[in-house]
Structures are given as C-alpha cells and as structure tokens.
Enzyme design. Sequence first.
Site, short mmCIF file in Angstrom:
data_model
loop_
_atom_site.label_atom_id
_atom_site.label_comp_id
_atom_site.label_asym_id
_atom_site.label_seq_id
_atom_site.Cartn_x
_atom_site.Cartn_y
_atom_site.Cartn_z
N ARG A 132 -13.65 -8.53 1.43
CA ARG A 132 -12.21 -8.31 1.21
C ARG A 132 -11.45 -9.60 1.58
O ARG A 132 -10.53 -10.01 0.91
CB ARG A 132 -11.69 -7.14 2.06
CG ARG A 132 -12.23 -5.77 1.68
CD ARG A 132 -11.75 -5.34 0.32
NE ARG A 132 -10.29 -5.28 0.22
CZ ARG A 132 -9.53 -4.28 0.65
NH1 ARG A 132 -10.09 -3.19 1.16
NH2 ARG A 132 -8.20 -4.32 0.52
N ARG A 184 0.89 -1.18 0.00
CA ARG A 184 0.00 0.00 0.00
C ARG A 184 0.91 1.22 0.00
O ARG A 184 1.71 1.40 0.91
CB ARG A 184 -0.92 0.00 1.23
CG ARG A 184 -1.64 1.32 1.40
CD ARG A 184 -2.77 1.28 2.39
NE ARG A 184 -3.93 0.62 1.79
CZ ARG A 184 -5.17 0.72 2.28
NH1 ARG A 184 -5.41 1.42 3.37
NH2 ARG A 184 -6.16 0.10 1.68
N ASP A 202 -17.00 7.21 -1.95
CA ASP A 202 -15.79 7.07 -1.13
C ASP A 202 -15.56 8.41 -0.45
O ASP A 202 -16.22 9.42 -0.80
CB ASP A 202 -14.61 6.71 -2.09
CG ASP A 202 -13.30 6.42 -1.37
OD1 ASP A 202 -13.30 6.25 -0.14
OD2 ASP A 202 -12.26 6.37 -2.06
N GLN A 254 -10.09 -3.85 -3.65
CA GLN A 254 -11.43 -3.43 -3.21
C GLN A 254 -12.47 -3.79 -4.27
O GLN A 254 -13.59 -4.20 -3.95
CB GLN A 254 -11.44 -1.93 -2.94
CG GLN A 254 -12.77 -1.42 -2.43
CD GLN A 254 -13.11 -1.96 -1.05
OE1 GLN A 254 -12.33 -1.80 -0.12
NE2 GLN A 254 -14.27 -2.58 -0.88
N HIS A 258 -7.19 0.93 -6.58
CA HIS A 258 -7.44 0.06 -5.43
C HIS A 258 -8.12 -1.22 -5.93
O HIS A 258 -9.29 -1.48 -5.65
CB HIS A 258 -8.31 0.80 -4.41
CG HIS A 258 -8.34 0.17 -3.06
ND1 HIS A 258 -7.53 -0.90 -2.70
CD2 HIS A 258 -9.07 0.48 -1.95
CE1 HIS A 258 -7.78 -1.22 -1.45
NE2 HIS A 258 -8.70 -0.41 -0.97
N CYS A 284 -16.40 1.72 0.17
CA CYS A 284 -15.25 0.87 0.50
C CYS A 284 -14.86 0.98 1.97
O CYS A 284 -14.17 0.09 2.48
CB CYS A 284 -14.08 1.19 -0.42
SG CYS A 284 -13.42 2.85 -0.21
N1 NVA Z 1 -9.74 6.81 -1.57
C1 NVA Z 1 -9.40 6.35 -0.24
C2 NVA Z 1 -9.68 4.90 -0.09
C3 NVA Z 1 -9.42 4.32 1.27
C4 NVA Z 1 -9.66 2.85 1.35
C5 NVA Z 1 -7.93 6.69 0.06
O1 NVA Z 1 -7.10 6.51 -0.84
O2 NVA Z 1 -7.64 7.12 1.17
N1 CP Z 2 -11.32 -0.14 2.14
C1 CP Z 2 -10.04 -0.21 2.58
O1 CP Z 2 -9.07 -0.43 1.85
O2 CP Z 2 -9.94 -0.04 3.93
P1 CP Z 2 -8.60 0.13 4.78
O3 CP Z 2 -8.03 1.50 4.45
O4 CP Z 2 -9.05 0.04 6.22
O5 CP Z 2 -7.63 -0.96 4.42
#
Ligand code: NVA
Ligand code: CP
Length: 306
Positions: free
Chosen positions: A287, A104, A219, A134, A131, A259
């Site tokens: 997930r 990540r 989101d 997801q 992502h 998500c």
């Molecule tokens: N768009 C959000 C998704 C979190 C799961 C982010 O990147 O923070």
């Molecule tokens: N939806 C998602 O990726 O959640 P987290 O940021 O908690 O991993």
Amino acid sequence: MSARHFLSLMDFTPDELLSVIRRGIELKDLRNRGVLFEPLKNRVLGMIFEKSSTRTRLSFEAGMIQLGGQAIFLSPRDTQLGRGEPIGDCAIVMSRMLDAVMIRTFAHSTLTEFAANSRVPVINGLSDDLHPCQLLADMQTFLEHRGAIQGKTVAWIGDGNNMCNSYIEAAIQFDFQLRIACPAEYEPNPEFLAKAGDRVQIFREPKDAVQGAHLVSTDVWTSMGQEEETARRLALFAPYQVTRELLDLAAPDALFMHCLPAHRGEEISLDLLDDPRSVAWDQAENRLHAQKALLEFLVEPAYHHA
Ligand code: NVA
Ligand code: CP
C-alpha cells in the site's frame, strides 16, 4: 476542473496503471536502499476519513512524509463537513489550500461530488462501492511474486463488496479472468458485472471458483457501515471460508491475498495467513509503495525557488 482524479481503476488507462505499479516497485527499492527521494517537498495531502483505517491512513501519511511532503488527517468529527457544510463548498476551499485530497467515505457520490469541485487530484481511499488503492497494492504484489497477471485467473471468495467491485474493474484493466463465489443475495453490483462481460463469472461454490486460480482473494464478511447485518452475514457466509484445503484446489502456484483487517475463524481459517501461499503482509506493505507512485503521478512536483 482539470485535475486528474483516482476514484476508480477506470480513471486511468491500463498503461498508466501498469506504470504506477512498476514505479511502486522502483520506489520500494529506493526506500530499501535508503535513498532519499523527495519530489513532493512542501506538498500537502488532506486525508478525510469518515470510516476507520490503519493501513490507508498510515500508508498515505508515511508516503507523503517520505516523498518530502506532509499529510493532514481530517475527520467529520472535527471539521465543518460533520456539521453539514456542503461537500462542494468543502472541496472548493480545501482544494485551494491542499495539493491533493484522499477521502474514505460511505456513498461513492461523496467522492464524485468532491472531485467535481476540486482543483486538485482526489483519491478514493475506499467507498461503499470501490477500493482502488488496495488493487494497486494487490497488483504490485502479484507482479513481484509471479510476474504479469494478464491472462491469469483470479478467484474472489465471499462478499460482492467494494473490494470485489474493484477486482471486477481490475479484471477489465489488467486483462485477467475473475471467478467470484458468493451467496445469491450478495452478488456484486450488476453495473460492474455488465461492464466486465465474459471476463467475470459468478459461482455459488467456492470450490468451483478456485479451480485453476492463480490468485485467491477474500475480505471481511461485514464491511464498515454494515455492522447491524453481522449475525445474518456470519450465518450466510459460513460456507465461504477460505482454508488451506480450498487453496489446494487452486493452481499449484496459487497465491492468497486479503486486504486486511482479517477475521480469523470467519472469512479465513485460523492458520491461513501463516500458509506459505499467503502474501497478505507484502500486500499490506505495498500500500505504501504503490500509493507513493500514485501520489508522484498525480501531484504537481516541487515548487521553484523565488
Ligand atoms: N470491505 C471492507 C474493506 C476494508 C479495508 C470494508 O469496506 O470495510
Ligand atoms: N486494507 C485497508 O484499506 O485497510 P485499512 O482499513 O486499515 O485502511
């Protein structure tokens, strides 16, 4: 390097994506029936988190343990990655010890550079661009509740962010129409839009985008790494809140997905996750199951006894 990676939904064929999702449903059933299934015994997943996570970390870690393997949590704070060791060098070393790596990160190029130097599969656990994990869970959830998504209409309301880009790729791979409502300044990356052609349409008004939609998804308005833009984003995105009334304009059997994490009172109304049309908790649970199917697909099976 010959390993398969999952950095984007475009790394798999539509058939491969569907078979992973169907397998996710089977693995969920096995777990619900208490059946032990450990094809990845002694296999180890490394998980590099440059951003926070609840669901991604838990689902990969629990998933590996349930499949008979282990997962190791790594952060830049306590590895040499955070002290400037080149990504390619880290990839060479880590992939000689691990059986797969989940990352990540911020720049998507971190993933592609790591993958280019990795002997083992690399999985995108979220980047600034995409992502895809997801979307596996989202597509599994739709399939469970409503059947095939092919030919259906999906509305994305809010920021043209990493999740939105993955919805664009999902529209291509799963063959559905995507209607995106976003402010002009926050449209998704034109490269993703260009790939999708007429499968994706952009709207300014959420009420126009949700017309006839079988799935409505949103989101957060401020993604990780954009925190200093929060005040401006809150003001600009205010007309894009998803409410029960907005869902009433979608198809009668529409589902709502998020998500998570959700900011009630911002991108969704205070009560939206309690609405019967919301499947956000199933989506979060999936997930685990979808990624177990992904790990089973990507990671070499158990070792032989000597
Ligand atoms: N768009 C959000 C998704 C979190 C799961 C982010 O990147 O923070
Ligand atoms: N939806 C998602 O990726 O959640 P987290 O940021 O908690 O991993």
